[in-house]
Design a protein around this motif. Structure first.
Motif, PDB file in Angstrom:
ATOM      1  N   GLY A  21      37.280  39.282  32.906  1.00 52.81           N
ATOM      2  CA  GLY A  21      38.650  39.654  33.257  1.00 52.81           C
ATOM      3  C   GLY A  21      39.579  39.702  32.063  1.00 52.81           C
ATOM      4  O   GLY A  21      40.794  39.613  32.222  1.00 52.81           O
ATOM      5  N   HIS A  49      38.113  47.138  33.130  1.00 53.58           N
ATOM      6  CA  HIS A  49      37.082  48.043  33.629  1.00 53.58           C
ATOM      7  C   HIS A  49      37.038  48.061  35.149  1.00 53.58           C
ATOM      8  O   HIS A  49      37.412  47.096  35.814  1.00 53.58           O
ATOM      9  CB  HIS A  49      35.712  47.670  33.060  1.00 53.58           C
ATOM     10  CG  HIS A  49      35.178  46.369  33.594  1.00 53.58           C
ATOM     11  ND1 HIS A  49      34.318  46.316  34.667  1.00 53.58           N
ATOM     12  CD2 HIS A  49      35.408  45.103  33.230  1.00 53.58           C
ATOM     13  CE1 HIS A  49      34.039  45.050  34.925  1.00 53.58           C
ATOM     14  NE2 HIS A  49      34.692  44.289  34.071  1.00 53.58           N
ATOM     15  N   CYS A  52      36.043  45.179  38.310  1.00 55.59           N
ATOM     16  CA  CYS A  52      35.932  43.918  37.564  1.00 55.59           C
ATOM     17  C   CYS A  52      35.658  42.759  38.533  1.00 55.59           C
ATOM     18  O   CYS A  52      36.462  42.453  39.406  1.00 55.59           O
ATOM     19  CB  CYS A  52      37.216  43.663  36.782  1.00 55.59           C
ATOM     20  SG  CYS A  52      37.144  42.140  35.839  1.00 55.59           S
ATOM     21  N   GLY A  53      34.505  42.139  38.360  1.00 49.05           N
ATOM     22  CA  GLY A  53      34.097  41.062  39.255  1.00 49.05           C
ATOM     23  C   GLY A  53      34.987  39.830  39.156  1.00 49.05           C
ATOM     24  O   GLY A  53      35.198  39.119  40.139  1.00 49.05           O
ATOM     25  N   ALA A  54      35.502  39.569  37.967  1.00 44.28           N
ATOM     26  CA  ALA A  54      36.352  38.382  37.787  1.00 44.28           C
ATOM     27  C   ALA A  54      37.660  38.540  38.551  1.00 44.28           C
ATOM     28  O   ALA A  54      38.137  37.604  39.199  1.00 44.28           O
ATOM     29  CB  ALA A  54      36.611  38.156  36.301  1.00 44.28           C
TER      30      ALA A  54
HETATM   31 ZN   LIG Z   1      35.280  42.383  34.483  1.00 42.99          ZN
END
Ligand SMILES: [Zn+2]
Length: 143
Positions: A21, A49, A52-54
């Protein structure tokens, strides 16, 4: 994807500091300050991006009203990213994408408070830009 390939650069041509993140902490900011002050990097890109998983995890934690009690430092990460999710609240469009863009802006604003980075930008020796990397297409657009 190695960031050098995203920007069509050779290995070692870029100072790359990655964090989930784009979260800032002492180590990340110190590494960036080192890059611009000691290695004289002329361009600092804060690259968010797609998907974003965070930030997605941060949204989920906020929605679940969780004080993230995960082991280790994941709670710290979620706390660090929470202002971006809050800033994107109520905006039209995709919530996660909006949070990713808001986060890039907040990270840039935070970096501009650095006593190392700010004077370099003011003197024109360093340029700061935000960017968004779309995973689906491989395109990077400046924000
Ligand atoms: Zn990310």
């Amino acid at each position: 994807m190695p960031i050098e390939l995203v920007f069509d650069q050779g290995l070692g041509d870029l100072v790359v500091v990655r964090s989930a993140g784009e979260a800032l902490d002492h180590s990340v900011v110190g590494s960036l300050e080192f890059g611009v002050a000691e290695l004289h990097t002329p361009l600092l890109v804060v690259l968010g991006h797609q998907r974003c998983g965070a930030l997605d995890a941060t949204i989920k934690a906020i929605d679940a009203h969780q004080r993230t009690s995960e082991a280790g430092q994941i709670g710290y990460l979620v706390e660090t990213l929470t202002p971006a999710v809050r800033q994107a609240e109520g905006k039209p469009g995709d919530r996660l994408t909006n949070a990713i863009h808001a986060n890039v802006d907040l990270v840039l604003a935070e970096l501009r408070k650095s006593p190392v980075i700010a004077p370099l930008e003011k003197s024109g020796k360093l340029k700061l830009v935000g960017a968004y990397y779309e995973l689906d297409t491989g395109r990077v657009s400046l924000t």
